[in-house]
Design a protein around this motif. Sequence first.
Motif, PDB file in Angstrom:
ATOM      1  N   PHE A  86      -3.444 -27.844  52.924  1.00 13.41           N
ATOM      2  CA  PHE A  86      -2.685 -27.686  51.689  1.00 13.41           C
ATOM      3  C   PHE A  86      -3.584 -27.969  50.491  1.00 13.41           C
ATOM      4  N   GLN A  87      -3.022 -27.713  49.311  1.00 11.62           N
ATOM      5  CA  GLN A  87      -3.751 -27.998  48.072  1.00 11.62           C
ATOM      6  C   GLN A  87      -4.003 -29.498  47.934  1.00 11.62           C
ATOM      7  N   ASP A  88      -3.014 -30.284  48.371  1.00  9.03           N
ATOM      8  CA  ASP A  88      -3.081 -31.734  48.197  1.00  9.03           C
ATOM      9  C   ASP A  88      -3.952 -32.375  49.276  1.00  9.03           C
ATOM     10  N   PRO A  89      -5.098 -32.979  48.883  1.00 11.53           N
ATOM     11  CA  PRO A  89      -5.982 -33.576  49.895  1.00 11.53           C
ATOM     12  C   PRO A  89      -5.330 -34.739  50.634  1.00 11.53           C
ATOM     13  N   MET A  90      -4.200 -35.282  50.087  1.00 10.43           N
ATOM     14  CA  MET A  90      -3.550 -36.415  50.751  1.00 10.43           C
ATOM     15  C   MET A  90      -2.792 -35.971  52.010  1.00 10.43           C
ATOM     16  N   LYS A  91      -2.531 -34.666  52.108  1.00 12.47           N
ATOM     17  CA  LYS A  91      -1.776 -34.191  53.271  1.00 12.47           C
ATOM     18  C   LYS A  91      -2.710 -33.917  54.455  1.00 12.47           C
ATOM     19  N   GLY A  92      -2.230 -34.144  55.628  1.00 15.88           N
ATOM     20  CA  GLY A  92      -2.978 -33.696  56.812  1.00 15.88           C
ATOM     21  C   GLY A  92      -3.798 -34.766  57.494  1.00 15.88           C
ATOM     22  N   LEU A 172      -4.896 -21.637  55.114  1.00 16.13           N
ATOM     23  CA  LEU A 172      -5.415 -22.441  54.004  1.00 16.13           C
ATOM     24  C   LEU A 172      -4.615 -22.100  52.751  1.00 16.13           C
ATOM     25  N   ASP A 173      -3.851 -23.076  52.247  1.00 17.54           N
ATOM     26  CA  ASP A 173      -2.997 -22.816  51.085  1.00 17.54           C
ATOM     27  C   ASP A 173      -3.635 -23.439  49.846  1.00 17.54           C
ATOM     28  N   GLU A 174      -4.464 -22.661  49.161  1.00 16.12           N
ATOM     29  CA  GLU A 174      -5.163 -23.119  47.942  1.00 16.12           C
ATOM     30  C   GLU A 174      -5.842 -24.470  48.185  1.00 16.12           C
ATOM     31  N   HIS A 175      -6.555 -24.591  49.299  1.00 14.47           N
ATOM     32  CA  HIS A 175      -7.031 -25.912  49.718  1.00 14.47           C
ATOM     33  C   HIS A 175      -8.165 -26.463  48.861  1.00 14.47           C
ATOM     34  N   LEU A 200     -12.626 -17.990  63.735  1.00  9.39           N
ATOM     35  CA  LEU A 200     -11.198 -18.275  63.589  1.00  9.39           C
ATOM     36  C   LEU A 200     -10.499 -17.176  62.810  1.00  9.39           C
ATOM     37  N   SER A 201      -9.351 -16.770  63.268  1.00 14.94           N
ATOM     38  CA  SER A 201      -8.498 -15.874  62.491  1.00 14.94           C
ATOM     39  C   SER A 201      -7.907 -16.736  61.373  1.00 14.94           C
ATOM     40  N   THR A 202      -8.115 -16.311  60.137  1.00 14.51           N
ATOM     41  CA  THR A 202      -7.801 -17.187  59.001  1.00 14.51           C
ATOM     42  C   THR A 202      -7.062 -16.449  57.899  1.00 14.51           C
ATOM     43  N   LEU A 203      -6.082 -17.131  57.315  1.00 10.75           N
ATOM     44  CA  LEU A 203      -5.409 -16.625  56.114  1.00 10.75           C
ATOM     45  C   LEU A 203      -5.624 -17.665  55.028  1.00 10.75           C
ATOM     46  N   MET A 204      -6.120 -17.259  53.879  1.00  9.65           N
ATOM     47  CA  MET A 204      -6.369 -18.210  52.792  1.00  9.65           C
ATOM     48  C   MET A 204      -5.688 -17.755  51.506  1.00  9.65           C
ATOM     49  N   ILE A 205      -4.742 -18.549  51.026  1.00 14.19           N
ATOM     50  CA  ILE A 205      -4.102 -18.263  49.741  1.00 14.19           C
ATOM     51  C   ILE A 205      -5.028 -18.777  48.637  1.00 14.19           C
ATOM     52  N   THR A 206      -5.257 -17.954  47.650  1.00 19.25           N
ATOM     53  CA  THR A 206      -6.047 -18.402  46.500  1.00 19.25           C
ATOM     54  C   THR A 206      -5.496 -17.780  45.224  1.00 19.25           C
ATOM     55  N   HIS A 207      -5.671 -18.497  44.114  1.00 19.81           N
ATOM     56  CA  HIS A 207      -5.314 -17.913  42.824  1.00 19.81           C
ATOM     57  C   HIS A 207      -6.545 -17.344  42.136  1.00 19.81           C
ATOM     58  N   ASN A 208      -7.690 -17.554  42.756  1.00 17.98           N
ATOM     59  CA  ASN A 208      -8.932 -17.076  42.156  1.00 17.98           C
ATOM     60  C   ASN A 208      -9.212 -15.664  42.692  1.00 17.98           C
TER      61      ASN A 208
END
Length: 271
Positions: A86-92, A172-175, A200-208
Amino acid sequence: MLEIHNLHCYFAKGTVNEFHALRGLCLSVADGDFLTVVGSNGAGKSTLFNAICGTAETDDGSIVLDGQSITDWPEHKRARVIGRLFQDPMKGTAPDMTIEENLALANARGSRSALSRAIRAADRALFRDELAAYHMGLENRMKTKVGLLSGGQRQAMTLLMATIAKPKLLLLDEHTAALDPATAQTVMDITQAIVKERRLSTLMITHNLNQALTTGNRTIMMNQGQVLLDVSGSERSHMTIEKLLALYTQKSGEQFAADRALFSAAKAAEC
Ligand SMILES: Nc1ncnc2c1ncn2[C@@H]1O[C@H](COP(=O)(O)OP(=O)(O)OP(=O)(O)O)[C@@H](O)[C@H]1O
Ligand SMILES: [Mg+2]
């Protein structure tokens, strides 16, 4: 191989607040594909990830991973085969546990017996080698509690935890979005190396949008709970941010509405 067919997801169904977040979404991801996912705010990107992981209930459609339908699997079962950041490094990560304890848990895919078992020397050596490759000095801090690490160090740790047991899919959600630019680049470099090395098969959400077109081998653009654009191959290698935005407007009849994406596009144009 991930096959998503006709996926629908409603929030607050049957109430005045009903919202149709995924609207018959279809997506096919080949083994080893690295997709970047972009879209306006509220397009349904995170909801798609939640639906794949089982944290959002779906109302119709199917999700098939490696030939096996996971549509009815509970979240904890999917977590054994899907890694997510997730975007939040505190998660996971578990902040009160040490680096090596966190990695041991991840390596055992969250099995309950993992904690009671002593961490084996071979595992410790494996963790140390993996961490050393990040050049963040984490390999010398194996007994440090994860809560004491910086945001970038935690994201690197979470990335290793999510991939150490070789998941079938990495989401990967805006990680890197919450990290400063230099740290974000370091975490992206580590991401690319891990995805490539483990195929790895990967999906990455990005706003960039610049990052979306230059990372991985395929870019999908979401709008109103569906995949609006899907570009790969030579079409993608010749794609510019301006062309992508023009295509988006042409297909959706709307202007692209994502403040952070437009900001990153403006920065890319300046360079
Ligand atoms: N738990 C929920 N309850 C009600 N509505 C929700 C819930 N989660 C998401 N939504 C709505 O569903 C839509 C899609 O949300 P989602 O978080 O998937 O968008 P996104 O594409 O990830 O957007 P962003 O780029 O802002 O992260 C939004 O309109 C959002 O408000
Ligand atoms: Mg989101």
